[in-house]
Design a protein around this motif. Structure first.
Motif, PDB file in Angstrom:
ATOM      1  N   LEU A  61      40.033  33.673  38.841  1.00  0.00           N
ATOM      2  CA  LEU A  61      38.773  34.326  38.485  1.00  0.00           C
ATOM      3  C   LEU A  61      38.473  35.486  39.429  1.00  0.00           C
ATOM      4  CD1 LEU A  61      36.084  34.490  36.906  1.00  0.00           C
ATOM      5  CD2 LEU A  61      35.148  32.807  38.518  1.00  0.00           C
ATOM      6  N   GLN A  62      38.630  35.248  40.728  1.00  0.00           N
ATOM      7  CA  GLN A  62      38.349  36.304  41.712  1.00  0.00           C
ATOM      8  C   GLN A  62      39.313  37.475  41.556  1.00  0.00           C
ATOM      9  OE1 GLN A  62      35.875  36.627  43.612  1.00  0.00           O
ATOM     10  NE2 GLN A  62      35.003  34.660  44.101  1.00  0.00           N
ATOM     11  N   MET A  63      40.587  37.177  41.289  1.00  0.00           N
ATOM     12  CA  MET A  63      41.569  38.241  41.064  1.00  0.00           C
ATOM     13  C   MET A  63      41.187  39.061  39.829  1.00  0.00           C
ATOM     14  SD  MET A  63      44.171  38.366  43.250  1.00  0.00           S
ATOM     15  CE  MET A  63      45.578  38.948  42.325  1.00  0.00           C
ATOM     16  N   MET A  64      40.785  38.363  38.768  1.00  0.00           N
ATOM     17  CA  MET A  64      40.409  39.038  37.527  1.00  0.00           C
ATOM     18  C   MET A  64      39.198  39.947  37.754  1.00  0.00           C
ATOM     19  SD  MET A  64      39.409  37.322  33.857  1.00  0.00           S
ATOM     20  CE  MET A  64      37.768  36.797  34.339  1.00  0.00           C
ATOM     21  N   LEU A  65      38.206  39.440  38.472  1.00  0.00           N
ATOM     22  CA  LEU A  65      36.992  40.209  38.717  1.00  0.00           C
ATOM     23  C   LEU A  65      37.256  41.404  39.619  1.00  0.00           C
ATOM     24  CD1 LEU A  65      34.486  37.266  39.283  1.00  0.00           C
ATOM     25  CD2 LEU A  65      34.588  38.756  37.283  1.00  0.00           C
ATOM     26  N   ASP A  66      38.108  41.205  40.619  1.00  0.00           N
ATOM     27  CA  ASP A  66      38.346  42.256  41.604  1.00  0.00           C
ATOM     28  C   ASP A  66      39.227  43.365  41.047  1.00  0.00           C
ATOM     29  OD1 ASP A  66      37.828  42.901  44.499  1.00  0.00           O
ATOM     30  OD2 ASP A  66      40.011  43.042  44.479  1.00  0.00           O
ATOM     31  N   ARG A  67      40.182  43.016  40.175  1.00  0.00           N
ATOM     32  CA  ARG A  67      41.150  44.002  39.680  1.00  0.00           C
ATOM     33  C   ARG A  67      40.896  44.439  38.240  1.00  0.00           C
ATOM     34  NH1 ARG A  67      45.670  44.942  42.150  1.00  0.00           N
ATOM     35  NH2 ARG A  67      46.979  44.908  40.280  1.00  0.00           N
ATOM     36  N   GLY A  68      39.902  43.819  37.601  1.00  0.00           N
ATOM     37  CA  GLY A  68      39.655  44.104  36.194  1.00  0.00           C
ATOM     38  C   GLY A  68      39.389  45.565  35.892  1.00  0.00           C
ATOM     39  N   GLN A  69      38.517  46.188  36.676  1.00  0.00           N
ATOM     40  CA  GLN A  69      38.137  47.580  36.424  1.00  0.00           C
ATOM     41  C   GLN A  69      39.331  48.518  36.572  1.00  0.00           C
ATOM     42  OE1 GLN A  69      35.423  48.810  35.198  1.00  0.00           O
ATOM     43  NE2 GLN A  69      36.017  50.954  35.402  1.00  0.00           N
ATOM     44  N   SER A  70      40.118  48.320  37.637  1.00  0.00           N
ATOM     45  CA  SER A  70      41.259  49.218  37.868  1.00  0.00           C
ATOM     46  C   SER A  70      42.383  48.987  36.867  1.00  0.00           C
ATOM     47  CB  SER A  70      41.793  49.029  39.295  1.00  0.00           C
ATOM     48  OG  SER A  70      42.290  47.707  39.480  1.00  0.00           O
ATOM     49  N   GLN A  71      42.459  47.777  36.279  1.00  0.00           N
ATOM     50  CA  GLN A  71      43.540  47.445  35.336  1.00  0.00           C
ATOM     51  C   GLN A  71      43.101  47.543  33.875  1.00  0.00           C
ATOM     52  OE1 GLN A  71      46.692  46.807  36.574  1.00  0.00           O
ATOM     53  NE2 GLN A  71      45.708  47.361  38.513  1.00  0.00           N
ATOM     54  N   ASP A  72      41.926  48.127  33.610  1.00  0.00           N
ATOM     55  CA  ASP A  72      41.421  48.295  32.246  1.00  0.00           C
ATOM     56  C   ASP A  72      41.161  46.957  31.556  1.00  0.00           C
ATOM     57  OD1 ASP A  72      40.544  49.765  30.043  1.00  0.00           O
ATOM     58  OD2 ASP A  72      42.536  49.754  29.108  1.00  0.00           O
ATOM     59  N   TRP A  73      40.696  45.986  32.326  1.00  0.00           N
ATOM     60  CA  TRP A  73      40.307  44.677  31.825  1.00  0.00           C
ATOM     61  C   TRP A  73      41.316  44.091  30.833  1.00  0.00           C
ATOM     62  CZ3 TRP A  73      37.122  41.881  34.505  1.00  0.00           C
ATOM     63  CH2 TRP A  73      36.203  42.532  35.345  1.00  0.00           C
ATOM     64  N   PHE A  74      40.869  43.745  29.625  1.00  0.00           N
ATOM     65  CA  PHE A  74      41.749  43.003  28.718  1.00  0.00           C
ATOM     66  C   PHE A  74      42.765  43.894  28.008  1.00  0.00           C
ATOM     67  CE2 PHE A  74      38.054  40.258  29.270  1.00  0.00           C
ATOM     68  CZ  PHE A  74      38.693  39.092  29.674  1.00  0.00           C
ATOM     69  N   GLY A  75      42.836  45.146  28.436  1.00  0.00           N
ATOM     70  CA  GLY A  75      43.942  45.992  28.018  1.00  0.00           C
ATOM     71  C   GLY A  75      45.166  45.747  28.880  1.00  0.00           C
ATOM     72  N   SER A  76      45.004  44.918  29.926  1.00  0.00           N
ATOM     73  CA  SER A  76      46.094  44.608  30.852  1.00  0.00           C
ATOM     74  C   SER A  76      46.560  43.163  30.668  1.00  0.00           C
ATOM     75  CB  SER A  76      45.614  44.818  32.293  1.00  0.00           C
ATOM     76  OG  SER A  76      46.452  44.167  33.214  1.00  0.00           O
ATOM     77  N   SER A  77      47.859  42.970  30.623  1.00  0.00           N
ATOM     78  CA  SER A  77      48.409  41.611  30.483  1.00  0.00           C
ATOM     79  C   SER A  77      48.089  40.774  31.724  1.00  0.00           C
ATOM     80  CB  SER A  77      49.924  41.668  30.261  1.00  0.00           C
ATOM     81  OG  SER A  77      50.553  42.388  31.304  1.00  0.00           O
TER      82      SER A  77
END
Length: 501
Positions: A216-232
């Motif tokens: 969860l923390q990884m998803m929240l921290d990197r979501g914006q830079s990885q384009d959220w659910f556009g990233s595998s």
């Protein structure tokens, strides 16, 4: 454990409080102090923006995963012993972070710093709750809250000063005097708790919860830079979060002696308090994440001046906490929380009226009001959440309380940053539609010398549109947080007033 406070002499009570507060402030400062120094670290380590972000991510993820272990480790090794080793480990790893020679070392040492720092805040809360009698818990939580709340608020100010006038490494070296004083006070004055050797380590439960929280923390921290659910990567982390948490819930309800006892959630005030502190966590750091870039990027403030303007917010928090300590036991705790939420809502509403030309006094004034509101919410909430919880669950309870606040803060920062980026894009598209030869503001710009037919002129117009689109995006974020604060008010109806003593 409830009667342990009677064994401590009055002078020792003050020393216990002082020692615990030092440890709390030291850990709380580190949640935000390094943020300001990131650009300087990036240059020193020759790292990219994505690479240097791991300095923050590694610390946050490690602290989140190991925080729920606090209760078990306290039972197995003794709370005092765990507290001392946590302070020693945190201080040593802070020195190692400051001395790091490359990015890999810095990320590794920050991860270890997160592991040792995970228990500091919940242990400090548990120690104070046991040190003071129940009728003085309000005052105890007011003192504890000063450290927890002021750390993140003053972190950017102190980090900016140290980075500007000394070196980024001093944001870590500053922990040494705090750590030494806290260590001495804990060794000298804090009493040890009885061991519970019957408790066994539930590896499956810890692993499942750790995977869920870490993902969860990884998803929240990197979501914006990885384009959220556009990233595998983000999709995998989301699946891991949900699946591991589901298996964890099934596990604790089916195992004889699980990692976290489900009976702790039977206490209504505690369970509602966890939801409440989650929402407070969203508001607590989200504003602090928005205001520095707003002031630097749109208003042109130097980093040190940003710290000075935001620091008075901490003064408002301190005043509120002192007031709450005086009112504790005289005024219904729920009324104080309600008053605090209204102050936060009012300050956020005023912030929705900001412009890029807003003066520093308005930022200070709204910050002080919001600081007052947070103080009136955080301390009474910390008190009422543990008012009816059995002392047996205190170590686990404080760990879960801090964990929910941290997760709320992480989610809050991710929400406002994502919403800001999306709002800015939408606002830019809408504003661009109004740019035509018949637009009055556009004609004024042309009269002032902007050549709309040249590439440079078009770039200037686009920069102006982007600035206005981003300004509106910040205001929309402030409005979103205002609605989140209003949504928390009905939870007050679920809290029971603590028994009078």
């Amino acid at each position: 454990m409830q009667n342990r406070s009677s064994k401590i002499q009055p002078v020792n009570t003050l020393m216990v409080t002082f020692s615990v507060m030092l440890a709390t402030i030291m850990q709380a400062l580190d949640t935000t102090i390094a943020n300001v120094a990131l650009p300087h670290m990036q240059g020193s380590m020759s790292a990219t923006q994505d690479q240097i972000s791991w300095v923050l991510t590694s610390y946050i993820v490690a602290a989140a995963i190991f925080m729920p272990l606090t209760g078990l480790l306290s039972a197995k090794f003794g709370r005092k012993r765990l507290f001392i080793w946590s302070v020693v480990g945190f201080t040593i790893t802070s020195m190692m972070c400051g001395a790091a020679q490359n990015l890999n070392q810095l990320v590794l040492f920050r991860l270890l710093q997160g592991v040792f720092g995970a228990s500091l805040v919940p242990l400090s809360q548990a120690v104070l709750l046991d040190t003071y009698p129940r009728e003085k818990h309000g005052s105890a939580m007011a003192m504890w809250g000063v450290g927890v709340m002021l750390g993140p608020i003053l972190g950017p100010t102190l980090g900016g000063i140290l980075t500007e006038y000394y070196n980024w490494r001093w944001v870590f070296y500053i922990n040494l005097p705090f750590g030494l004083l806290a260590w001495f006070g804990l060794v000298k004055f804090v009493p040890e708790t009885e061991l519970d050797l019957s408790r066994r380590f539930d590896l499956t439960g810890f692993a499942l919860l750790g995977i869920s929280i870490g993902a969860l923390q990884m998803m929240l921290d990197r979501g914006q830079s990885q384009d959220w659910f556009g990233s595998s990567e983000i999709i995998v982390e989301c699946i891991l979060t949900v699946l591991a948490f589901y298996l964890f819930v099934v596990h604790i309800f089916t195992k004889d002696k699980p990692f976290i006892e489900p009976a702790i959630f039977k206490d209504r005030n505690f369970s509602v308090g966890l939801i409440f502190i989650f929402l407070v966590g969203i508001i607590l750091l989200a504003t602090m994440a928005l205001l520095p870039p707003f002031m630097q990027n749109l208003m042109g403030y130097p980093v040190v001046d940003v710290g000075y303007v935001l620091a008075p917010r901490g003064l408002g928090t301190m005043i509120a906490m002192i007031t709450v300590g005086k009112l504790s036991g005289k005024v219904d705790t729920r009324y104080m929380i309600f008053f605090g939420l209204l102050l936060i809502c009012f300050s956020l509403w005023e912030m929705t009226l900001f412009t890029a030309e807003v003066d520093a006094f308005e930022i200070v004034r709204t910050g002080v009001i919001q600081g007052l509101g947070l103080g009136f919410v955080f301390v009474p909430l910390s008190t009422i959440s543990f008012a009816t919880l059995h002392a047996h669950y205190r170590n686990e309870g404080t760990a879960l309380f801090s964990l929910m606040r941290n997760i709320g803060s992480s989610i809050g920062i991710s929400i406002v940053m994502t919403y800001l980026a999306q709002s800015t894009q939408k606002n830019h598209a809408v504003f661009s539609e109004f740019i035509n030869p018949y637009n009055f503001a556009f004609m004024q710009s042309v009269e002032q010398g902007v050549n709309a037919t040249s590439a440079q002129g078009l770039a200037t117009v686009n920069e102006m549109i982007t600035s206005q689109a981003m300004t509106l995006g910040y205001l929309q974020d402030f409005r979103l947080m205002m609605w989140i604060t209003l949504a928390a008010i009905p939870l007050l109806l679920l809290l029971k007033a603590p028994a009078k003593h």
